[in-house]
Write a protein that holds these residues in place. Structure first.
Motif, PDB file in Angstrom:
ATOM      1  N   HIS A   1      48.598  75.993  30.700  1.00 21.80           N
ATOM      2  CA  HIS A   1      48.678  76.720  29.440  1.00 21.80           C
ATOM      3  C   HIS A   1      47.296  77.161  28.984  1.00 21.80           C
ATOM      4  N   THR A   2      47.266  78.118  28.073  1.00 21.60           N
ATOM      5  CA  THR A   2      46.066  78.439  27.320  1.00 21.60           C
ATOM      6  C   THR A   2      46.252  77.888  25.909  1.00 21.60           C
ATOM      7  N   ASP A   3      45.174  77.809  25.148  1.00 22.67           N
ATOM      8  CA  ASP A   3      45.268  77.184  23.825  1.00 22.67           C
ATOM      9  C   ASP A   3      45.619  78.208  22.747  1.00 22.67           C
ATOM     10  N   PRO A   4      46.648  77.930  21.936  1.00 22.70           N
ATOM     11  CA  PRO A   4      47.047  78.820  20.840  1.00 22.70           C
ATOM     12  C   PRO A   4      46.179  78.561  19.608  1.00 22.70           C
ATOM     13  N   SER A   5      44.902  78.908  19.704  1.00 24.19           N
ATOM     14  CA  SER A   5      43.949  78.605  18.639  1.00 24.19           C
ATOM     15  C   SER A   5      42.792  79.591  18.727  1.00 24.19           C
ATOM     16  N   PHE A   6      41.863  79.488  17.776  1.00 26.19           N
ATOM     17  CA  PHE A   6      40.595  80.201  17.916  1.00 26.19           C
ATOM     18  C   PHE A   6      39.783  79.494  19.001  1.00 26.19           C
ATOM     19  N   PHE A   7      39.613  78.186  18.844  1.00 15.86           N
ATOM     20  CA  PHE A   7      39.009  77.359  19.897  1.00 15.86           C
ATOM     21  C   PHE A   7      39.405  75.910  19.641  1.00 15.86           C
ATOM     22  N   THR A   8      39.121  75.062  20.616  1.00 16.51           N
ATOM     23  CA  THR A   8      39.585  73.676  20.598  1.00 16.51           C
ATOM     24  C   THR A   8      38.453  72.752  21.014  1.00 16.51           C
ATOM     25  N   ILE A   9      38.356  71.600  20.368  1.00 16.10           N
ATOM     26  CA  ILE A   9      37.425  70.547  20.790  1.00 16.10           C
ATOM     27  C   ILE A   9      38.255  69.375  21.295  1.00 16.10           C
ATOM     28  N   LEU A  10      38.025  68.993  22.549  1.00 15.35           N
ATOM     29  CA  LEU A  10      38.823  67.945  23.193  1.00 15.35           C
ATOM     30  C   LEU A  10      37.988  66.703  23.472  1.00 15.35           C
ATOM     31  N   LEU A  11      38.489  65.577  23.002  1.00 13.53           N
ATOM     32  CA  LEU A  11      37.926  64.265  23.321  1.00 13.53           C
ATOM     33  C   LEU A  11      38.810  63.618  24.375  1.00 13.53           C
ATOM     34  N   GLN A  12      38.201  63.162  25.482  1.00 11.99           N
ATOM     35  CA  GLN A  12      38.945  62.488  26.551  1.00 11.99           C
ATOM     36  C   GLN A  12      38.448  61.058  26.712  1.00 11.99           C
ATOM     37  N   ASP A  13      39.333  60.186  27.198  1.00  9.67           N
ATOM     38  CA  ASP A  13      38.844  58.875  27.601  1.00  9.67           C
ATOM     39  C   ASP A  13      38.256  59.008  29.004  1.00  9.67           C
TER      40      ASP A  13
END
Length: 364
Positions: free
Chosen positions: A239-251
């Motif tokens: 998928h692509t993100d339905p947003s302006f932009f996204t900040i992702l935190l991962q373990d």
């Protein structure tokens, strides 16, 4: 990547809708299946055979990787150039030295774990499909629309319908304080990234800020349990993100991949780093100068994998009209997208399954 093949035969009388509803009615999510000790995944999670057969290769070149940008490692002008290069070539980049304390990052990951591993009754109280509440828990927002369910459970905090201050008391007490602390830090980081992008794109200072994208946000906290047959399903579909932009935190458990040059490239977690994804709306208003790229999350024998994605979405109720900015339009570069409101944008997103790029709908 090896996908394997299922030996399971779906009977001709198989009722997928009935199985979806039976699973949904438990309100226990994917973790409930794992806790029950299943050895094979239910049919609703198995990817279609043609999708498995057409699986693209995973890149094995260790030198091909999403850029890592040190936000304090150079002059602002140089950092802005690196962000623009990564955003136009990869559609994403990882950032370090972003001023969000490590204990806040680790605290949110631990909070997500504790919420998902507490008593089921606490989660069931939040389990709902209707988008009428700001805090919800469920498995797959598109459960009844997708061709195959994804192997994850999600706690969602949605603040896109009102510009008033979010009422933190709606959050589960077990992860309330750290979630709000992280959101506060991440919004400040998002505002800084907007300024860097404005500079890199040679826009007026504050021009991307004027989109009001940081006024409306949602954070989705994903819990990906260990999967007994990870080759047959996904943690999150392409998928692509339905947003302006996204900040992702991962373990620290790998699984995130981006589609680059027609192959899947692993994006391994970097301790202390955050992954920034360009979303569909920034691609459209930049007239394709910035790219919203496809990505996904693999299922894994190891788990749980934990992550938190903060989407900058703007306020759905805003009357503002968006479209390619005039700075990116000329005779040689005509607009690629029509104008739209956020109400129309998100209605389109919610009408289909994950994996249906929103920007395609608005192409001229």
């Amino acid at each position: 990547m090896e996908t394997g093949e299922s030996t399971k035969q779906v009977p001709c009388h198989y009722d997928r809708t009935q199985e979806l509803k039976a699973f949904d009615d438990t309100k226990a999510g994917v973790k409930g299946l794992v806790d029950a000790g299943i050895q094979s995944i239910p049919k609703i999670f198995i990817r279609p055979s043609e999708e498995l057969a057409q699986e693209l290769n995973t890149c094995d070149n260790p030198n091909l990787q999403v850029p890592i940008i040190d936000l304090k490692g150079a002059q602002q002008e140089e950092i802005a150039k690196r962000i623009l290069s990564a955003s136009s070539e990869w559609g994403m980049f990882q950032v370090v030295n972003h001023d969000i304390p490590v204990d806040v990052l680790e605290g949110l990951i631990e909070g997500i774990r504790r919420f998902n591993e507490e008593d089921d009754d606490a989660k069931k109280a939040l389990y709902i499909r209707e988008r009428t509440k700001q805090v919800t828990f469920n498995t797959n927002y598109d459960l009844y629309r997708s061709r195959a369910a994804n192997w994850r459970d999600t706690l969602t905090v949605d603040h896109v319908r009102s510009g008033t201050q979010f009422d933190a008391s709606q959050l589960p007490a077990i992860c309330r304080d750290v979630t709000m602390e992280y959101i506060g830090h991440a919004i400040k980081l998002g505002e800084s990234l907007l300024e860097l992008l404005s500079e890199a794109l040679e826009l007026k200072s504050g021009q991307l800020w004027a989109t009001e994208c940081t006024k409306g946000w949602s954070i989705v906290c994903h819990y990906y349990p260990a999967c007994p047959e990870p080759q047959l399903t996904l943690g999150a579909s392409k998928h692509t993100d339905p947003s302006f932009f996204t900040i992702l935190l991962q373990d620290r458990i790998a699984g995130f991949q981006v589609l680059h040059q027609n192959q899947w490239v692993n994006v391994p977690p970097v301790p202390g780093a955050l992954l920034v994804n360009i979303g569909d709306i920034l691609q459209m208003i930049s007239n394709d100068k910035l790219k919203s790229e496809n990505h996904r999350v693999l299922a894994n024998h190891i788990g749980p994998r934990l992550s938190a994605a903060l989407f900058f979405r703007g306020l759905i109720s805003s009357p503002k009209v968006y479209g390619p900015l005039e700075e990116f339009i000329s005779e040689e570069n005509p607009p690629l997208y029509r104008e739209f409101t956020l109400t129309e944008f998100y209605a389109n997103f919610l009408s289909g399954p994950l994996g249906q790029p929103c920007f395609e709908y608005f192409k001229l």
